[in-house]
Enzyme design. Structure first.
Site, PDB file in Angstrom:
ATOM      1  N   SER A  35     112.135  -2.445  46.701  1.00  0.00           N
ATOM      2  CA  SER A  35     112.497  -3.848  46.503  1.00  0.00           C
ATOM      3  C   SER A  35     111.873  -4.641  47.652  1.00  0.00           C
ATOM      4  O   SER A  35     111.484  -4.044  48.660  1.00  0.00           O
ATOM      5  CB  SER A  35     114.023  -4.014  46.499  1.00  0.00           C
ATOM      6  OG  SER A  35     114.594  -3.337  47.580  1.00  0.00           O
ATOM      7  N   TYR A 215     137.753   8.476  55.457  1.00  0.00           N
ATOM      8  CA  TYR A 215     136.390   7.960  55.278  1.00  0.00           C
ATOM      9  C   TYR A 215     135.945   7.163  56.502  1.00  0.00           C
ATOM     10  O   TYR A 215     136.674   6.307  57.007  1.00  0.00           O
ATOM     11  CB  TYR A 215     136.324   7.042  54.051  1.00  0.00           C
ATOM     12  CG  TYR A 215     134.929   6.490  53.807  1.00  0.00           C
ATOM     13  CD1 TYR A 215     133.948   7.275  53.225  1.00  0.00           C
ATOM     14  CD2 TYR A 215     134.603   5.177  54.168  1.00  0.00           C
ATOM     15  CE1 TYR A 215     132.663   6.781  53.008  1.00  0.00           C
ATOM     16  CE2 TYR A 215     133.324   4.675  53.944  1.00  0.00           C
ATOM     17  CZ  TYR A 215     132.360   5.480  53.362  1.00  0.00           C
ATOM     18  OH  TYR A 215     131.092   4.981  53.154  1.00  0.00           O
TER      19      TYR A 215
HETATM   20  N1  LIG Z   1     115.760   0.873  57.996  1.00  0.00           N
HETATM   21  C1  LIG Z   1     116.038   1.787  58.929  1.00  0.00           C
HETATM   22  O1  LIG Z   1     116.157   1.486  60.143  1.00  0.00           O
HETATM   23  C2  LIG Z   1     116.184   3.215  58.548  1.00  0.00           C
HETATM   24  C3  LIG Z   1     116.471   4.154  59.561  1.00  0.00           C
HETATM   25  C4  LIG Z   1     116.612   5.483  59.223  1.00  0.00           C
HETATM   26  C5  LIG Z   1     116.457   5.871  57.899  1.00  0.00           C
HETATM   27  N2  LIG Z   1     116.193   4.943  56.937  1.00  0.00           N
HETATM   28  C6  LIG Z   1     116.033   5.415  55.557  1.00  0.00           C
HETATM   29  O2  LIG Z   1     114.910   4.773  54.969  1.00  0.00           O
HETATM   30  C7  LIG Z   1     115.083   4.701  53.546  1.00  0.00           C
HETATM   31  C8  LIG Z   1     114.740   3.320  53.049  1.00  0.00           C
HETATM   32  O3  LIG Z   1     115.693   2.402  53.565  1.00  0.00           O
HETATM   33  P1  LIG Z   1     115.393   0.855  53.780  1.00  0.00           P
HETATM   34  O4  LIG Z   1     115.583   0.594  55.219  1.00  0.00           O
HETATM   35  O5  LIG Z   1     114.146   0.449  53.117  1.00  0.00           O
HETATM   36  O6  LIG Z   1     116.666   0.238  53.025  1.00  0.00           O
HETATM   37  P2  LIG Z   1     116.763  -0.946  51.939  1.00  0.00           P
HETATM   38  O7  LIG Z   1     115.914  -2.094  52.339  1.00  0.00           O
HETATM   39  O8  LIG Z   1     118.215  -1.176  51.724  1.00  0.00           O
HETATM   40  O9  LIG Z   1     116.120  -0.274  50.651  1.00  0.00           O
HETATM   41  C9  LIG Z   1     116.825   0.696  49.923  1.00  0.00           C
HETATM   42  C10 LIG Z   1     116.262   0.753  48.532  1.00  0.00           C
HETATM   43  O10 LIG Z   1     117.030   1.686  47.784  1.00  0.00           O
HETATM   44  C11 LIG Z   1     117.418   1.072  46.566  1.00  0.00           C
HETATM   45  N3  LIG Z   1     118.698   1.609  46.099  1.00  0.00           N
HETATM   46  C12 LIG Z   1     119.926   1.479  46.652  1.00  0.00           C
HETATM   47  N4  LIG Z   1     120.837   2.070  45.884  1.00  0.00           N
HETATM   48  C13 LIG Z   1     120.180   2.602  44.825  1.00  0.00           C
HETATM   49  C14 LIG Z   1     120.575   3.315  43.678  1.00  0.00           C
HETATM   50  N5  LIG Z   1     121.874   3.577  43.424  1.00  0.00           N
HETATM   51  N6  LIG Z   1     119.645   3.695  42.800  1.00  0.00           N
HETATM   52  C15 LIG Z   1     118.345   3.412  43.016  1.00  0.00           C
HETATM   53  N7  LIG Z   1     117.896   2.721  44.070  1.00  0.00           N
HETATM   54  C16 LIG Z   1     118.812   2.311  44.966  1.00  0.00           C
HETATM   55  C17 LIG Z   1     117.547  -0.410  46.893  1.00  0.00           C
HETATM   56  O11 LIG Z   1     117.467  -1.172  45.692  1.00  0.00           O
HETATM   57  P3  LIG Z   1     118.185  -2.620  45.557  1.00  0.00           P
HETATM   58  O12 LIG Z   1     117.586  -3.484  46.621  1.00  0.00           O
HETATM   59  O13 LIG Z   1     117.808  -3.021  44.192  1.00  0.00           O
HETATM   60  O14 LIG Z   1     119.630  -2.381  45.756  1.00  0.00           O
HETATM   61  C18 LIG Z   1     116.340  -0.584  47.800  1.00  0.00           C
HETATM   62  O15 LIG Z   1     115.176  -0.760  47.033  1.00  0.00           O
HETATM   63  C19 LIG Z   1     116.518   5.155  53.285  1.00  0.00           C
HETATM   64  O16 LIG Z   1     116.516   6.497  52.860  1.00  0.00           O
HETATM   65  C20 LIG Z   1     117.197   5.047  54.643  1.00  0.00           C
HETATM   66  O17 LIG Z   1     118.285   5.938  54.793  1.00  0.00           O
HETATM   67  C21 LIG Z   1     116.056   3.629  57.224  1.00  0.00           C
END
Ligand SMILES: NC(=O)c1ccc[n+]([C@@H]2O[C@H](COP(=O)([O-])OP(=O)(O)OC[C@H]3O[C@@H](n4cnc5c(N)ncnc54)[C@H](OP(=O)(O)O)[C@@H]3O)[C@@H](O)[C@H]2O)c1
Length: 341
Positions: A35, A215
């Site tokens: 997204s 939790y």
């Molecule tokens: N950002 C950080 O600092 C960080 C650090 C460590 C690890 N990570 C990891 O990096 C990865 C990407 O995270 P991000 O930072 O890009 O987060 P993000 O901006 O929140 O993106 C998460 C994505 O997952 C999608 N999503 C959420 N729930 C879903 C579901 N039930 N089914 C299908 N898609 C779903 C969201 O779609 P919608 O927008 O449509 O809800 C969004 O496209 C994750 O695995 C996270 O744990 C991130």
């Protein structure tokens, strides 16, 4: 060792994709969690610039998927971009998406399991599984199993090196919790010491016994991210012989929408967890190394990468017995049929 030992926290995904463009060109790549402003978008953008054959974007919100796909077709008009609606918190949706993916591509070279959710309030998937475990791990476990025929077909493509990759995007937050086999659902069952957060974890990063609530958001996130790594261990064990290599990746700290469901106090904790915040492009570099660095094909002793390099992980995320136990639990929670239905 990875191809470029000098790469680190400041390396950009664009640089990595350019370096490994030979591994991207002509490949079919699927990314979950796409997204605007997400790491999924930046991952897709870096790959799209180097002529993959098909880019399959699978995520929850159609309008967001379309926005990302439309922007990719502006700067990479020759890439086939397919949008698949996928809600990892509903196993019916995962099964439906897998069928659609199988009618879209005949093989997958790279599967990037990137989507995730973090939530201060305890919620559940459609099947009644705690939402972070159910979405971040169980949904991806099921999706990966359903897509395995396509990934094996990717590994069998006639080219050198012949192999397929699975990248599970985890987090260094995995250290916050082992798998709580006695209470993975956070319903209050007694949890033995080896399944509880380690003693060294600061009090503000683990459940407060005085709250009386089983939790706690970061324990649940940590469990789901440990699951991503143990899933990776199992994938290598079960499918390494088929020419498939799996890696788990900590992308670094990047401001995205990941924190959108955090309470103000929990958000403050996140703000204090890093001294270096990567930009989006830097935040996808390690994922791209895991997906495309040809030198990683020969690595069998480690599965985790951070800042573009292989790293060791703590025992609760690499013990093969725990990996197998999690695999069996995941099969049980997904009915274990691994078939399109
Ligand atoms: N950002 C950080 O600092 C960080 C650090 C460590 C690890 N990570 C990891 O990096 C990865 C990407 O995270 P991000 O930072 O890009 O987060 P993000 O901006 O929140 O993106 C998460 C994505 O997952 C999608 N999503 C959420 N729930 C879903 C579901 N039930 N089914 C299908 N898609 C779903 C969201 O779609 P919608 O927008 O449509 O809800 C969004 O496209 C994750 O695995 C996270 O744990 C991130």
């Amino acid at each position: 060792m990875a191809t470029v030992p000098d790469w680190g926290e400041k390396t950009s995904g664009s640089e990595v994709a350019e370096r490994f463009q030979g591994s991207i060109r002509g490949r079919n790549v699927l990314i979950t969690g796409v997204s605007p402003n997400s790491l999924g978008e930046s991952t897709a953008a870096a790959i799209a610039r180097h002529e993959p054959n098909s880019l399959v974007l699978a995520s929850r919100t159609k309008a967001k998927l379309d926005e990302v796909a439309n922007s990719i077709t502006q700067y990479a008009p020759r890439v086939r971009v397919h949008c698949i609606e996928l809600d990892l918190s509903s196993q019916a949706s995962v099964r439906k998406a897998a069928v659609q993916i199988a009618s879209t591509v005949d093989h997958l070279d790279v599967l990037i399991n990137n989507a995730a959710v973090v939530t201060s309030e305890r919620k559940e998937t459609a099947e009644g599984i705690e939402l972070q475990f159910g979405t971040n791990h169980i949904g991806h476990h099921l999706l990966t199993s359903l897509l395995m025929p396509l990934i094996i077909a990717g590994a069998n493509q006639p080219r050198e090196p012949s192999m397929a990759r699975i990248v599970n995007v985890t987090s260094q937050g995995y250290r916050l919790s082992p798998i709580r086999f006695h209470d993975y659902n956070f319903q209050g069952s007694e949890v033995p010491p080896e399944e509880q957060p380690a003693e060294w974890i600061p009090a503000h990063m683990k459940p407060d016994p005085a709250s009386g609530k089983p939790y706690y958001v970061f324990t649940a996130y940590g469990q789901s991210k440990t699951a991503n790594i143990l899933h990776t261990v199992s994938l290598n064990k079960k499918y390494g012989g088929e020419g498939i290599r799996a890696f788990a990746v900590h992308p670094g700290s990047i401001w995205t929408d990941l924190s959108r469901n955090l309470a103000p106090d929990d958000l403050k904790i996140i703000e204090g967890t890093s001294t270096f915040w990567k930009n989006q492009d830097q935040g996808v570099a390690t994922t791209l190394v895991a997906a495309f660095d040809p030198k990683l094909a020969g690595v069998t002793d480690r599965v985790y990468l951070s800042d573009c390099q292989l790293e060791d992980v703590v025992d609760h995320a690499k013990d093969p017995a725990l990996a197998e136990r999690l695999w069996l639990l995941s099969e049980q929670l997904t009915a274990g049929d691994g078939q399109y239905s």
